[in-house]
Design an enzyme around this catalytic site. Structure first.
Site, PDB file in Angstrom:
ATOM      1  N   GLU A  64       0.824  -1.202   0.000  1.00  5.85           N
ATOM      2  CA  GLU A  64       0.000   0.000   0.000  1.00  5.85           C
ATOM      3  C   GLU A  64       0.858   1.252   0.000  1.00  5.85           C
ATOM      4  O   GLU A  64       2.025   1.231   0.398  1.00  5.85           O
ATOM      5  CB  GLU A  64      -0.956   0.010   1.188  1.00  5.85           C
ATOM      6  CG  GLU A  64      -0.364  -0.393   2.500  1.00  5.85           C
ATOM      7  CD  GLU A  64      -1.430  -0.496   3.585  1.00  5.85           C
ATOM      8  OE1 GLU A  64      -1.908  -1.604   3.808  1.00  5.85           O
ATOM      9  OE2 GLU A  64      -1.756   0.532   4.195  1.00  5.85           O
ATOM     10  N   CYS A 119       3.692   8.416   0.515  1.00  8.16           N
ATOM     11  CA  CYS A 119       4.344   7.497   1.456  1.00  8.16           C
ATOM     12  C   CYS A 119       4.358   6.116   0.799  1.00  8.16           C
ATOM     13  O   CYS A 119       3.300   5.568   0.490  1.00  8.16           O
ATOM     14  CB  CYS A 119       3.541   7.478   2.752  1.00  8.16           C
ATOM     15  SG  CYS A 119       4.140   6.268   3.936  1.00  8.16           S
ATOM     16  N   CYS A 151       8.043  -4.811  15.432  1.00  8.42           N
ATOM     17  CA  CYS A 151       7.652  -3.769  16.396  1.00  8.42           C
ATOM     18  C   CYS A 151       6.238  -4.083  16.900  1.00  8.42           C
ATOM     19  O   CYS A 151       5.344  -4.366  16.104  1.00  8.42           O
ATOM     20  CB  CYS A 151       7.689  -2.387  15.744  1.00  8.42           C
ATOM     21  SG  CYS A 151       9.310  -1.958  15.091  1.00  8.42           S
ATOM     22  N   CYS A 205      -1.234   2.117   8.931  1.00 10.61           N
ATOM     23  CA  CYS A 205      -0.239   1.569   8.021  1.00 10.61           C
ATOM     24  C   CYS A 205      -0.167   0.041   8.072  1.00 10.61           C
ATOM     25  O   CYS A 205       0.011  -0.552   9.127  1.00 10.61           O
ATOM     26  CB  CYS A 205       1.107   2.161   8.413  1.00 10.61           C
ATOM     27  SG  CYS A 205       2.426   1.539   7.438  1.00 10.61           S
ATOM     28  N   CYS A 225       7.018  -7.265   6.832  1.00  9.66           N
ATOM     29  CA  CYS A 225       8.191  -6.744   7.545  1.00  9.66           C
ATOM     30  C   CYS A 225       8.607  -7.750   8.596  1.00  9.66           C
ATOM     31  O   CYS A 225       7.785  -8.424   9.191  1.00  9.66           O
ATOM     32  CB  CYS A 225       7.822  -5.415   8.217  1.00  9.66           C
ATOM     33  SG  CYS A 225       9.221  -4.612   9.028  1.00  9.66           S
TER      34      CYS A 225
END
Ligand code: SAH
Length: 346
Positions: free
Chosen positions: A93, A106, A117, A334, A113
């Site tokens: 995205e 962005c 986190c 996100c 990923c």
């Protein structure tokens, strides 16, 4: 023979390939402009090149493209979120945001990923693969084409850890700033990292002029290691030492991202400790009330708590802003669009 992704080749690499096919060097620049300025979808459209050579190119190379799988437009502020389908059926995205100085995009650098986190949606479904340079560029090219907006700045803050896809990101940076292509000054590009220390040192040596944005999110190892597994590899001290080095070499201010999580990293003590650690560094802190991600159980700090945190940092001499919220009505934080799609597919 597998076809080569022609849009991922830098101009010098493309020149080498085209000269090897028996064409003059200037042909490479023509092809490069068709790909990166006029942004054609096929070799046939390259009308100043002979049909024979178009066919030869077509037999050796492919031109990457993206498919808009979903598009959300904010009714509040015109923010647009795109979910793009890649050639292999994966999704990424990106987001277009209008600011007074122009439109910013962005973009994502990986499918998924691996950094883990605990507050971030992008990492929940794990890591799939790196994006190629053309897949990063095409997020810009296709979003500009679809929206009709002129993109004036780029932030690498979408899905993925750009410094974990280092080689492709460096090529992307060369491509995006090439004067025969988009010709974006890297002064208008920010690269955000969770803090891969060796890569920060390497990147500094390239003296690229981009803004390095570091996701700090905690004033000390105790808190940071809990929310960001990368901190177990590189301590806050090591990370800040690398940032100081980056500033010394590039003379560019480093930006620190700090997502405020209620009861985790938002106390007065945290603000004081943060200020003490950043004192004397050419830097800027960007505070963000943490975005709600259902699975994490975290909540954003209250608005007045955010302002208090900012004021305390300011009073201690640290340049601090609060990030404006854009696209609140389409706020799949996100990584969430891709993840929903992913679940849907299964
Ligand atoms: N991997 C890179 C870039 C991608 S994340 C990095 O870590 O910097 C982009 C930014 O969004 C990072 O600062 C990241 O820490 C932050 N972020 C992730 N999840 C968030 C959330 N739920 N709320 C607020 N910021 C978040």
């Amino acid at each position: 023979m597998e076809k080569i992704d022609i849009k991922s080749l830098t101009l010098s690499e493309l020149t080498e390939q085209i000269v090897a096919l028996g064409e003059p060097r200037f042909r490479a620049k023509q092809v490069f402009e068709w790909l990166h300025k006029k942004r054609v979808f096929s070799f046939e459209e390259m009308t100043n090149i002979s049909t024979k050579f178009q066919q030869l190119l077509d037999s050796r190379f492919y031109i990457n493209s993206l498919n808009i799988a979903k598009k959300l437009v904010s009714q509040i502020d015109n923010t647009v979120k795109y979910l793009y389908e890649l050639r292999d059926g994966e999704f990424v995205e990106c987001v277009l945001m209008d600011y007074h100085h122009g439109t910013s995009i962005c973009i994502s650098s990986q499918v998924g990923c691996k950094m883990g986190c605990t507050f971030c949606a992008s990492t929940i479904a794990g890591f799939v693969r790196n994006l190629t340079p053309s897949e990063m560029l095409d997020q810009i090219y296709f979003s500009a084409r679809d929206s009709g907006r002129k993109i004036s700045s780029v932030v690498m803050m979408g899905i993925g850890e750009p410094l974990d896809n280092y080689d492709n990101v460096l090529r992307f940076l060369e491509l995006v700033s090439d004067e025969n292509g988009l010709n974006l000054s890297l002064r208008h590009l920010s690269l955000s990292t969770c803090g891969l220390v060796e890569r920060i040192y390497e990147l500094a040596e390239h003296r690229l002029g981009l803004t390095l944005s570091v996701s700090l999110h905690a004033p000390n190892d105790k808190i940071r290691s809990k929310t960001m597994p990368v901190n177990r590899k590189y301590s806050v001290d090591e990370l800040l030492k690398a940032c100081r080095y980056y500033v010394d070499v590039t003379r560019r201010r480093v930006s620190f991202e700090y997502a405020l999580i209620r009861g985790v990293n938002d106390s007065e003590k945290d603000a004081r400790e943060l200020a003490a650690r950043l004192r004397g560094m050419l830097c800027h802190v960007n505070l963000i009330p943490v975005n709600r991600v259902e699975e994490t159980g975290y909540h954003a700090s209250e608005q007045d708590g955010v302002v208090r945190f900012q004021n305390l940092l300011l009073s201690l001499g640290i340049n601090t802003t609060i990030r404006r919220t854009l696209g609140a009505d389409i706020n799949a934080a996100c990584g969430q669009l891709r993840r929903n799609r992913h679940n849907f597919k299964r």
